[in-house]
Scaffold this motif. Sequence first.
Motif, short mmCIF file in Angstrom:
data_model
loop_
_atom_site.label_atom_id
_atom_site.label_comp_id
_atom_site.label_asym_id
_atom_site.label_seq_id
_atom_site.Cartn_x
_atom_site.Cartn_y
_atom_site.Cartn_z
N TYR A 1 0.80 -1.24 0.00
CA TYR A 1 0.00 0.00 0.00
C TYR A 1 0.84 1.28 0.00
O TYR A 1 0.29 2.37 0.16
CB TYR A 1 -0.99 0.02 1.16
N TYR B 1 -6.21 -2.77 -3.38
CA TYR B 1 -7.54 -2.65 -2.78
C TYR B 1 -8.62 -2.53 -3.87
O TYR B 1 -9.68 -3.13 -3.76
CB TYR B 1 -7.61 -1.43 -1.86
N CYS C 1 -11.45 -5.35 -4.07
CA CYS C 1 -12.84 -4.93 -3.82
C CYS C 1 -13.71 -5.15 -5.05
O CYS C 1 -14.88 -5.53 -4.93
CB CYS C 1 -12.87 -3.47 -3.39
N PHE D 1 -8.95 -5.42 5.99
CA PHE D 1 -7.73 -4.92 5.36
C PHE D 1 -6.90 -4.15 6.37
O PHE D 1 -7.44 -3.43 7.23
CB PHE D 1 -8.04 -3.93 4.23
N VAL E 1 -4.34 -0.94 6.15
CA VAL E 1 -4.14 0.12 5.17
C VAL E 1 -3.03 1.06 5.63
O VAL E 1 -2.65 1.07 6.81
CB VAL E 1 -5.44 0.92 4.94
N VAL F 1 -10.34 3.33 1.19
CA VAL F 1 -10.53 1.87 1.12
C VAL F 1 -11.95 1.51 1.57
O VAL F 1 -12.59 0.62 0.99
CB VAL F 1 -9.46 1.14 1.95
#
Length: 295
Positions: free
Chosen positions: A199, A231, A235, A250, A252, A260
């Motif tokens: 990320y 993500y 998703c 998740f 993040v 997110v």
Amino acid sequence: MEIKTIREALLWASRFLQDAGTRDPRFEAELMIRHVLQMSRASFMASLPDPISVEAMQEVESLCRRRAKHEPIQYMIGEQNFYGRDFLVAPGVLIPRPETELLVEQIMLFASRIWNQGETLDLVDIGTGSGAISLTLACEQPSWKVSTVDLSPDAIAIARQNAARLAVENRVRFLQGDLVQPLIDLGEHVDILVSNPPYIPSRDVDELDVEVREYEPRLALDGGDDGLDCYRRICAALPDVLKPTALVGFEVGIHQAQDVAELMMQSGVIDEVSIFPDLAGIDRMVIGVRHKPNS
């Protein structure tokens, strides 16, 4: 200076690492000496007045010089503790962080609210790395059927070793592939999907601390232009991989939680989203729940 005892070795290593500017010289020095001598902390403290061999001290000095170049100590000793268990780590996997333990706790807490204790649930960990998340959950929840996915063969090999060390290798399935694609290819659906994906925005990876930037795998760090690539893809696939009642969790990066959470809701299959901070107060965990429609 001639070093004769474990205490003298600890003082020397602490000063050496302090001069080198490492993060926690005293703790790191102890960790390396204990690794060389294969001692628990209690044994180490009790043995401080004891002699240390020339060979052991040479090994300690070698480790200190590697650490002075900012090589992560976890890679040097080959282990990192996570949720009370020691996991093998190597340069092919991200080093598990303490904040990720909070994601494990939230997954278990939410699962206890949704399902009965001991119920058989299918869980997948996307981007498993060392297996810290998936294998911890396998240990903590023996009734869960756990699958792990990683793109890196090196990561899968390390996760397999950790599963064997923790005696859960017969209850965990290892899939190699890109994010949720192996599940889609198999036509499978899960009760719980958990992920700590890359990320860090691409432009920021080269600005990370040298011990992260130079030693940890970029594949496990780089999340694309804004850090949200993984993500978005996960998703978007949630309708294809979740059961009618499901839980998604998740980890993040900083300032990403709200984005997110919105990606989760945009999937069209998540009914409620919660955001939780880590111990530093940074919004770190995003948890989504899918409720089975009333018939």
